[in-house]
Write a protein that holds these residues in place. Structure first.
Motif, mmCIF file in Angstrom:
data_model
loop_
_atom_site.group_PDB
_atom_site.id
_atom_site.type_symbol
_atom_site.label_atom_id
_atom_site.label_comp_id
_atom_site.label_asym_id
_atom_site.label_seq_id
_atom_site.Cartn_x
_atom_site.Cartn_y
_atom_site.Cartn_z
ATOM 1 N N HIS A 36 3.532 -2.812 9.489
ATOM 2 C CA HIS A 36 2.129 -3.235 9.653
ATOM 3 C C HIS A 36 1.921 -4.731 9.421
ATOM 4 O O HIS A 36 1.011 -5.327 9.990
ATOM 5 N N ARG A 37 2.723 -5.345 8.541
ATOM 6 C CA ARG A 37 2.692 -6.778 8.252
ATOM 7 C C ARG A 37 1.305 -7.262 7.852
ATOM 8 O O ARG A 37 0.859 -8.364 8.221
ATOM 9 N N GLU A 38 0.612 -6.459 7.065
ATOM 10 C CA GLU A 38 -0.714 -6.822 6.570
ATOM 11 C C GLU A 38 -0.661 -7.129 5.076
ATOM 12 O O GLU A 38 0.128 -6.540 4.341
ATOM 13 N N ALA A 39 -1.524 -8.037 4.646
ATOM 14 C CA ALA A 39 -1.685 -8.282 3.215
ATOM 15 C C ALA A 39 -2.482 -7.131 2.607
ATOM 16 O O ALA A 39 -3.129 -6.351 3.310
ATOM 17 N N VAL A 40 -2.444 -7.029 1.284
ATOM 18 C CA VAL A 40 -3.183 -5.973 0.590
ATOM 19 C C VAL A 40 -4.015 -6.581 -0.529
ATOM 20 O O VAL A 40 -3.586 -7.539 -1.183
ATOM 21 N N GLY A 84 1.259 -21.129 1.104
ATOM 22 C CA GLY A 84 1.476 -21.105 2.537
ATOM 23 C C GLY A 84 2.925 -21.293 2.933
ATOM 24 O O GLY A 84 3.443 -20.613 3.814
ATOM 25 N N ARG A 85 3.600 -22.234 2.283
ATOM 26 C CA ARG A 85 4.990 -22.506 2.636
ATOM 27 C C ARG A 85 5.865 -21.277 2.409
ATOM 28 O O ARG A 85 6.693 -20.924 3.240
ATOM 29 N N ALA A 86 5.646 -20.611 1.269
ATOM 30 C CA ALA A 86 6.429 -19.406 0.983
ATOM 31 C C ALA A 86 6.086 -18.286 1.956
ATOM 32 O O ALA A 86 6.951 -17.532 2.394
ATOM 33 N N ALA A 87 4.796 -18.181 2.296
ATOM 34 C CA ALA A 87 4.369 -17.082 3.153
ATOM 35 C C ALA A 87 4.862 -17.230 4.583
ATOM 36 O O ALA A 87 4.993 -16.243 5.306
ATOM 37 N N MET A 88 5.152 -18.457 5.001
ATOM 38 C CA MET A 88 5.563 -18.676 6.384
ATOM 39 C C MET A 88 7.075 -18.673 6.581
ATOM 40 O O MET A 88 7.556 -18.715 7.700
ATOM 41 N N SER A 134 0.944 -14.769 7.888
ATOM 42 C CA SER A 134 2.059 -14.773 6.950
ATOM 43 C C SER A 134 3.275 -14.012 7.476
ATOM 44 O O SER A 134 3.157 -12.959 8.087
ATOM 45 N N GLU A 135 4.439 -14.575 7.195
ATOM 46 C CA GLU A 135 5.704 -13.917 7.479
ATOM 47 C C GLU A 135 6.253 -13.219 6.236
ATOM 48 O O GLU A 135 7.362 -12.694 6.253
ATOM 49 N N GLN A 136 5.472 -13.243 5.149
ATOM 50 C CA GLN A 136 5.874 -12.614 3.888
ATOM 51 C C GLN A 136 4.748 -11.707 3.399
ATOM 52 O O GLN A 136 3.578 -11.923 3.714
ATOM 53 N N PRO A 137 5.059 -10.676 2.630
ATOM 54 C CA PRO A 137 4.012 -9.805 2.079
ATOM 55 C C PRO A 137 3.155 -10.550 1.057
ATOM 56 O O PRO A 137 3.671 -11.346 0.274
ATOM 57 N N ILE A 138 1.860 -10.294 1.085
ATOM 58 C CA ILE A 138 0.911 -10.947 0.184
ATOM 59 C C ILE A 138 0.092 -9.889 -0.535
ATOM 60 O O ILE A 138 -0.427 -8.961 0.081
ATOM 61 N N VAL A 139 -0.036 -10.042 -1.866
ATOM 62 C CA VAL A 139 -0.921 -9.201 -2.676
ATOM 63 C C VAL A 139 -2.024 -10.088 -3.230
ATOM 64 O O VAL A 139 -1.753 -11.053 -3.950
ATOM 65 N N LEU A 140 -3.257 -9.783 -2.881
ATOM 66 C CA LEU A 140 -4.418 -10.472 -3.433
ATOM 67 C C LEU A 140 -4.995 -9.613 -4.559
ATOM 68 O O LEU A 140 -5.210 -8.408 -4.378
ATOM 69 N N ILE A 141 -5.219 -10.214 -5.725
ATOM 70 C CA ILE A 141 -5.760 -9.498 -6.876
ATOM 71 C C ILE A 141 -7.229 -9.856 -7.028
ATOM 72 O O ILE A 141 -7.592 -11.044 -7.015
#
Length: 483
Positions: A36-40, A84-88, A134-141
């Motif tokens: 799915h490549r979606e953030a959560v 951003g750099r890590a996510a890309m 993003s090319e990396q998984p992201i968790v927003l708290i």
């Protein structure tokens, strides 16, 4: 003594207590991320284990973590540089066999609902772009899911962590005591758990405080006064419409970080999801009474009437229920909210910065005061002054006064406020205008463009000063101008 909340922070998802379904859902999100490549967004009350679960997930998955805390200033530039750099990028590590393997980086952004106004200029938009690309998984708290922008909510999955029950907290406290070699009375641990019901982190902190300098914890060592904590809005809705009686509902209403006006809107929007028939009719009767008291507050500026509104919106609605209600309900944000989240947040941020108060004080105390003073743009002179002080546009004036954003009345107030600010800037410009002072004859005979250019230059200089973080503008109007 080391902080026990850090010492005993879960290192794997299996150690996360009190939110088994949410924990399993988070693991499933990670395991299927390539699909799915979606953030959560992981949201819920403070202290329920949201951030700990994110880091435990990274350990379970063998992912590195990149963390950006929302307490830092989060402009678009900061977000792009830090997260951003890590996510890309996808990092490659050398394997034991000499080959390479792809290693994920989990980007964790805490307090994602706490991005406000000019301080985090462009931050909300940068996060939304980040999660989409993003090319990396992201968790927003987040603590409050609905304090996030609609665009960000639509671009992410969401997982709610519910308050941790006292029954789930006690085993954690028991394990900590055994690890520390501290004897305990079961009643003492139960009391700590009940004092902090919902907040596991606070319970561990209270346990450590009670154990300080002791090798055993007894009931008399536990502070008996409850912690002064705000109640989560959705927990409040459960209390009023499902769980508790009138007295408990009224008490809970006073611990929610919202005004009675907002609470009335939330209940009116969501009560049909829980009540029907005679229950619903009785509830609306009490909400109508609450609205009458709120009207008296607006008319008289007597905030003591708020308690009567609270009695009706909380106690009355709870009393309208025939019994307790079970199950889970997805509560919606009020449909006819006065304005967008962004408008409210911008207003609150401007008030807080201009008056030197906290965001909470600006939102709970000062914004309602301004709304009462300028209701429907009356008196007009005061409304113009307010718009000038806080540099409000049509959307801002509409939010505060309740008048329509596109009405001639609001637009003329904004225009007059701009003129007032220009006059205020010129009166404090000092020698900057010396060269522009002319006699009436000189104004007729001279070049009007020269004077106009000088005024423009002065305005540009003032604008530049107001945008600087280190500026100290003594001419700046403030809330004291209303006195």
């Amino acid at each position: 003594m080391a902080d026990w909340t850090e010492t005993y922070r879960p290192t794997t998802l299996s150690e996360v207590r009190g939110n088994d379904k949410a924990r399993d859902k988070l693991k499933q999100w990670a395991e299927t991320w390539d699909d799915h490549r979606e953030a959560v967004v992981v949201h819920g009350s403070p202290g329920v284990g949201k951030t700990s679960a994110a880091h435990a997930l990274a350990n379970d998955m063998g992912w590195e973590t990149v963390e950006l805390n929302a307490s830092d200033q989060r402009t678009a530039d900061v977000i792009e540089k830090a997260a951003g750099r890590a996510a890309m990028n996808t990092t490659l590590d050398g394997s034991a066999s000499g080959g390479t393997r792809s290693t994920r980086q989990l980007v964790v952004m805490d307090e994602a609902d706490n991005i406000h106004g000019n301080y985090d200029r462009g931050g909300a938009g940068a996060i939304t772009s980040l999660v989409k690309e993003s090319e990396q998984p992201i968790v927003l708290i987040a603590n409050d899911y609905y304090d996030m922008s609609r665009g960000l909510r639509n671009a992410t999955q969401e997982i709610e962590f519910r308050d941790v029950s006292a029954r789930s907290i006690v085993p954690v406290l028991r394990n900590v005591c055994r690890s520390e070699g501290i004897e305990f009375e079961s009643d003492a641990l139960q009391r700590i758990a009940e004092m902090n019901s919902g907040d596991l982190r606070s319970a561990v902190k209270d346990l450590q405080a009670a154990a300080e300098g002791r090798d055993a914890i007894r009931l008399e060592h536990v502070v008996t006064s409850d912690r002064d904590r705000s109640t989560d809005l959705f927990s409040f809705l459960d209390v009023v419409m499902k769980e508790e009686g009138a007295e408990e509902s009224i008490t809970t209403a006073y611990s929610v970080d919202e005004t009675p006006d907002d609470l009335t809107k939330w209940i009116a929007e969501n009560v049909p999801k829980v009540y029907d028939g005679h229950e619903l009719a009785r509830a609306y009767d009490h909400l109508a009474n609450a609205d009458r008291w709120l009207g008296r507050v607006m008319a008289t500026q007597n905030y003591s009437y708020w308690r009567y509104a609270t009695d009706n919106l909380a106690g009355g609605v709870a009393a309208a229920r025939d019994g307790t209600k079970g199950g889970w309900t997805r509560f919606n944000r009020p449909q006819f909210w006065p304005s967008k989240n962004e408008t409210r947040d911008e207003l609150v941020q401007r008030i807080a910065e201009r008056e030197g108060v906290s965001m909470g004080t600006a939102r709970r105390e000062m914004l309602p005061f301004l709304q009462t003073m300028t209701h429907h743009c009356k008196p007009r002179e005061l409304t113009v002054l307010m718009a000038a002080v806080y540099e409000l546009d049509e959307a801002g004036v509409s939010y505060v006064t309740g008048s329509g954003e596109t009405t001639n009345k609001v637009q003329s107030i904004v225009a007059d406020a701009e003129e007032l600010r220009e006059a205020e800037m010129q009166s404090h410009a000092g020698s900057a205008f010396e060269g522009a002072r002319r006699t009436p004859d000189e104004e007729v005979e001279g070049d009007d463009g020269a004077s106009s250019d000088l005024l423009d230059d002065a305005d540009d200089a003032d604008d530049a000063d107001s945008g600087s973080e280190d500026s100290d503008d003594d001419s700046q109007m403030s809330f004291s101008d209303f006195g």
